[in-house]
Motif scaffolding. Structure first.
Motif, PDB file in Angstrom:
ATOM      1  N   ILE A   1     -11.073   5.062   0.190  1.00 51.73           N
ATOM      2  CA  ILE A   1      -9.847   5.362   1.290  1.00 51.73           C
ATOM      3  C   ILE A   1      -8.797   5.717   1.256  1.00 51.73           C
ATOM      4  O   ILE A   1      -7.797   6.115   0.509  1.00 51.73           O
ATOM      5  CB  ILE A   1      -9.402   3.596   1.039  1.00 51.73           C
ATOM      6  N   GLU A   2      -8.201   6.447   2.705  1.00 56.02           N
ATOM      7  CA  GLU A   2      -6.690   7.157   2.189  1.00 56.02           C
ATOM      8  C   GLU A   2      -5.997   5.543   2.798  1.00 56.02           C
ATOM      9  O   GLU A   2      -5.597   4.959   2.924  1.00 56.02           O
ATOM     10  CB  GLU A   2      -6.593   7.722   3.703  1.00 56.02           C
ATOM     11  N   ILE A   3      -4.877   5.805   1.513  1.00 53.82           N
ATOM     12  CA  ILE A   3      -3.420   4.855   1.187  1.00 53.82           C
ATOM     13  C   ILE A   3      -2.107   6.326   1.797  1.00 53.82           C
ATOM     14  O   ILE A   3      -1.810   6.664   1.127  1.00 53.82           O
ATOM     15  CB  ILE A   3      -3.747   4.752  -0.129  1.00 53.82           C
ATOM     16  N   THR A   4      -1.393   5.426   2.220  1.00 53.78           N
ATOM     17  CA  THR A   4      -0.392   6.226   3.669  1.00 53.78           C
ATOM     18  C   THR A   4       0.704   5.815   3.713  1.00 53.78           C
ATOM     19  O   THR A   4       1.891   5.795   3.815  1.00 53.78           O
ATOM     20  CB  THR A   4      -0.408   6.477   5.011  1.00 53.78           C
ATOM     21  N   ASN A   5       1.016   3.885   3.182  1.00 55.92           N
ATOM     22  CA  ASN A   5       1.911   3.469   3.483  1.00 55.92           C
ATOM     23  C   ASN A   5       2.215   2.550   2.229  1.00 55.92           C
ATOM     24  O   ASN A   5       0.879   1.979   1.904  1.00 55.92           O
ATOM     25  CB  ASN A   5       2.038   2.717   4.485  1.00 55.92           C
ATOM     26  N   VAL A   6       2.819   1.337   1.992  1.00 55.69           N
ATOM     27  CA  VAL A   6       3.210   0.427   1.030  1.00 55.69           C
ATOM     28  C   VAL A   6       2.189  -0.413   1.200  1.00 55.69           C
ATOM     29  O   VAL A   6       1.668  -1.126   0.688  1.00 55.69           O
ATOM     30  CB  VAL A   6       4.731  -0.255   1.172  1.00 55.69           C
ATOM     31  N   GLN A   7       1.678  -1.255   3.095  1.00 53.15           N
ATOM     32  CA  GLN A   7       1.131  -1.948   2.948  1.00 53.15           C
ATOM     33  C   GLN A   7      -0.592  -1.994   2.311  1.00 53.15           C
ATOM     34  O   GLN A   7      -1.047  -2.805   2.426  1.00 53.15           O
ATOM     35  CB  GLN A   7       1.597  -2.657   4.426  1.00 53.15           C
ATOM     36  N   GLU A   8      -1.391  -0.617   2.905  1.00 61.64           N
ATOM     37  CA  GLU A   8      -2.231  -0.480   2.576  1.00 61.64           C
ATOM     38  C   GLU A   8      -2.223  -0.528   1.013  1.00 61.64           C
ATOM     39  O   GLU A   8      -3.458  -0.680   0.260  1.00 61.64           O
ATOM     40  CB  GLU A   8      -2.471   0.981   3.672  1.00 61.64           C
ATOM     41  N   LEU A   9      -1.527   0.078   0.104  1.00 62.91           N
ATOM     42  CA  LEU A   9      -1.486   0.169  -1.272  1.00 62.91           C
ATOM     43  C   LEU A   9      -1.318  -0.947  -1.647  1.00 62.91           C
ATOM     44  O   LEU A   9      -2.079  -1.977  -2.410  1.00 62.91           O
ATOM     45  CB  LEU A   9       0.065   0.712  -1.187  1.00 62.91           C
ATOM     46  N   ARG A  10      -0.655  -2.162  -1.244  1.00 61.78           N
ATOM     47  CA  ARG A  10      -0.584  -3.413  -1.806  1.00 61.78           C
ATOM     48  C   ARG A  10      -1.953  -3.919  -0.997  1.00 61.78           C
ATOM     49  O   ARG A  10      -2.392  -5.202  -2.281  1.00 61.78           O
ATOM     50  CB  ARG A  10       0.028  -4.906  -0.794  1.00 61.78           C
ATOM     51  N   ARG A  11      -2.477  -3.533   0.081  1.00 63.12           N
ATOM     52  CA  ARG A  11      -4.090  -4.303   0.792  1.00 63.12           C
ATOM     53  C   ARG A  11      -4.427  -3.741  -0.595  1.00 63.12           C
ATOM     54  O   ARG A  11      -5.844  -4.151  -0.720  1.00 63.12           O
ATOM     55  CB  ARG A  11      -3.626  -4.040   1.870  1.00 63.12           C
ATOM     56  N   ALA A  12      -5.328  -2.610  -1.091  1.00 64.08           N
ATOM     57  CA  ALA A  12      -5.467  -2.483  -2.137  1.00 64.08           C
ATOM     58  C   ALA A  12      -5.720  -2.513  -3.674  1.00 64.08           C
ATOM     59  O   ALA A  12      -6.962  -2.679  -4.127  1.00 64.08           O
ATOM     60  CB  ALA A  12      -5.938  -0.774  -1.343  1.00 64.08           C
ATOM     61  N   GLU A  13      -4.391  -3.081  -3.676  1.00 61.97           N
ATOM     62  CA  GLU A  13      -4.479  -3.564  -5.012  1.00 61.97           C
ATOM     63  C   GLU A  13      -5.291  -5.292  -4.915  1.00 61.97           C
ATOM     64  O   GLU A  13      -5.622  -4.990  -6.148  1.00 61.97           O
ATOM     65  CB  GLU A  13      -3.147  -3.790  -5.675  1.00 61.97           C
ATOM     66  N   LYS A  14      -4.650  -5.399  -3.859  1.00 61.96           N
ATOM     67  CA  LYS A  14      -5.590  -6.903  -4.266  1.00 61.96           C
ATOM     68  C   LYS A  14      -7.044  -7.192  -4.082  1.00 61.96           C
ATOM     69  O   LYS A  14      -7.692  -8.018  -4.701  1.00 61.96           O
ATOM     70  CB  LYS A  14      -4.920  -7.536  -2.878  1.00 61.96           C
ATOM     71  N   GLU A  15      -7.966  -5.757  -3.262  1.00 65.57           N
ATOM     72  CA  GLU A  15      -9.039  -6.370  -3.161  1.00 65.57           C
ATOM     73  C   GLU A  15      -9.656  -5.499  -4.429  1.00 65.57           C
ATOM     74  O   GLU A  15     -10.605  -5.550  -4.267  1.00 65.57           O
ATOM     75  CB  GLU A  15      -9.625  -5.322  -2.402  1.00 65.57           C
ATOM     76  N   GLY A  16      -8.735  -5.144  -5.813  1.00 67.43           N
ATOM     77  CA  GLY A  16      -9.599  -4.117  -6.864  1.00 67.43           C
ATOM     78  C   GLY A  16      -9.725  -3.120  -6.399  1.00 67.43           C
ATOM     79  O   GLY A  16     -10.570  -2.519  -7.220  1.00 67.43           O
ATOM     80  N   LEU A  17      -9.379  -2.101  -5.722  1.00 67.06           N
ATOM     81  CA  LEU A  17      -9.650  -0.940  -4.749  1.00 67.06           C
ATOM     82  C   LEU A  17      -9.142   0.308  -5.504  1.00 67.06           C
ATOM     83  O   LEU A  17      -9.370   1.973  -6.142  1.00 67.06           O
ATOM     84  CB  LEU A  17      -9.603  -0.154  -3.657  1.00 67.06           C
ATOM     85  N   ILE A  18      -7.758   0.073  -6.387  1.00 65.89           N
ATOM     86  CA  ILE A  18      -6.855   0.353  -6.927  1.00 65.89           C
ATOM     87  C   ILE A  18      -6.576  -0.146  -8.050  1.00 65.89           C
ATOM     88  O   ILE A  18      -6.027  -1.216  -7.931  1.00 65.89           O
ATOM     89  CB  ILE A  18      -6.149   1.539  -5.942  1.00 65.89           C
ATOM     90  N   LYS A  19      -5.681   0.346  -9.311  1.00 64.13           N
ATOM     91  CA  LYS A  19      -4.982  -0.146 -10.250  1.00 64.13           C
ATOM     92  C   LYS A  19      -3.761   0.117 -10.758  1.00 64.13           C
ATOM     93  O   LYS A  19      -3.278   1.667 -10.829  1.00 64.13           O
ATOM     94  CB  LYS A  19      -5.815  -1.014 -11.373  1.00 64.13           C
ATOM     95  N   GLU A  20      -2.618  -0.657 -10.714  1.00 69.03           N
ATOM     96  CA  GLU A  20      -1.457   0.535 -11.222  1.00 69.03           C
ATOM     97  C   GLU A  20      -1.615  -0.081 -12.514  1.00 69.03           C
ATOM     98  O   GLU A  20      -1.406  -0.268 -13.398  1.00 69.03           O
ATOM     99  CB  GLU A  20      -0.508  -1.136 -11.518  1.00 69.03           C
ATOM    100  N   LEU A  21      -0.609   2.035 -12.952  1.00 66.45           N
ATOM    101  CA  LEU A  21      -1.604   2.231 -13.997  1.00 66.45           C
ATOM    102  C   LEU A  21       0.032   2.268 -15.269  1.00 66.45           C
ATOM    103  O   LEU A  21      -0.020   1.431 -16.474  1.00 66.45           O
ATOM    104  CB  LEU A  21      -1.262   3.532 -14.275  1.00 66.45           C
ATOM    105  N   HIS A  22       1.180   2.702 -14.657  1.00 69.07           N
ATOM    106  CA  HIS A  22       2.408   2.670 -15.587  1.00 69.07           C
ATOM    107  C   HIS A  22       3.534   2.944 -14.288  1.00 69.07           C
ATOM    108  O   HIS A  22       3.583   3.742 -13.008  1.00 69.07           O
ATOM    109  CB  HIS A  22       2.884   2.989 -16.294  1.00 69.07           C
ATOM    110  N   THR A  23       4.871   2.425 -14.815  1.00 67.37           N
ATOM    111  CA  THR A  23       6.140   3.124 -14.061  1.00 67.37           C
ATOM    112  C   THR A  23       7.244   3.808 -14.398  1.00 67.37           C
ATOM    113  O   THR A  23       7.007   3.299 -16.356  1.00 67.37           O
ATOM    114  CB  THR A  23       6.964   1.734 -13.599  1.00 67.37           C
TER     115      THR A  23
END
Length: 89
Positions: A11-33
Motif C-alpha cells: 500500500i502507498e502511504i502518503t499521509n498521517v491518516q493512512e499511516l495510522r490506519r495501516a498501523e491499526k490493521e497490522g500492515l506496518i509497525k513502529e520501529l523507533h523514534t
C-alpha cells in the motif's frame, strides 16, 4: 528458462491518516523514534516520506520538536510480512 517473479504490492502511504490506519490493521509497525538535524514546521504539521534503508522498507514520520529549531523527530515505520502482497498468508 524464464521464471516469473511476482512483484510485491504494498500500500502507498502518503499521509498521517493512512499511516495510522495501516498501523491499526497490522500492515506496518513502529520501529523507533530518534532526532535528526532538520526543521519541520509546527504550522504544516507532520510529514510522511517513503523510507528504504538499513532497517528495511517502509515510511518515516517527520514531527516537529517543540524544544528546538535545529532538530526534529523522525519515527520509522517498517512494513510487516502481512503486507508483502502474498495472497496465500
Amino acid at each position: 528458462m524464464e521464471t516469473k517473479r511476482k512483484e510485491a504490492t504494498r500500500i502507498e502511504i502518503t499521509n498521517v491518516q493512512e499511516l495510522r490506519r495501516a498501523e491499526k490493521e497490522g500492515l506496518i509497525k513502529e520501529l523507533h523514534t530518534s532526532l535528526y538535524r532538520g526543521y519541520v514546521s509546527r504550522v504544516k504539521g507532520q510529514e510522511v516520506e517513503p523510507y528504504k534503508g538499513r532497517f528495511g522498507e517502509g515510511v518515516k514520520l517527520l514531527s516537529c520538536n517543540q524544544n528546538s529549531t535545529r532538530y526534529s523527530y523522525v519515527t520509522y515505520y517498517i512494513y510487516t510480512p502481512k503486507n508483502e502482497g502474498n495472497e496465500n498468508e
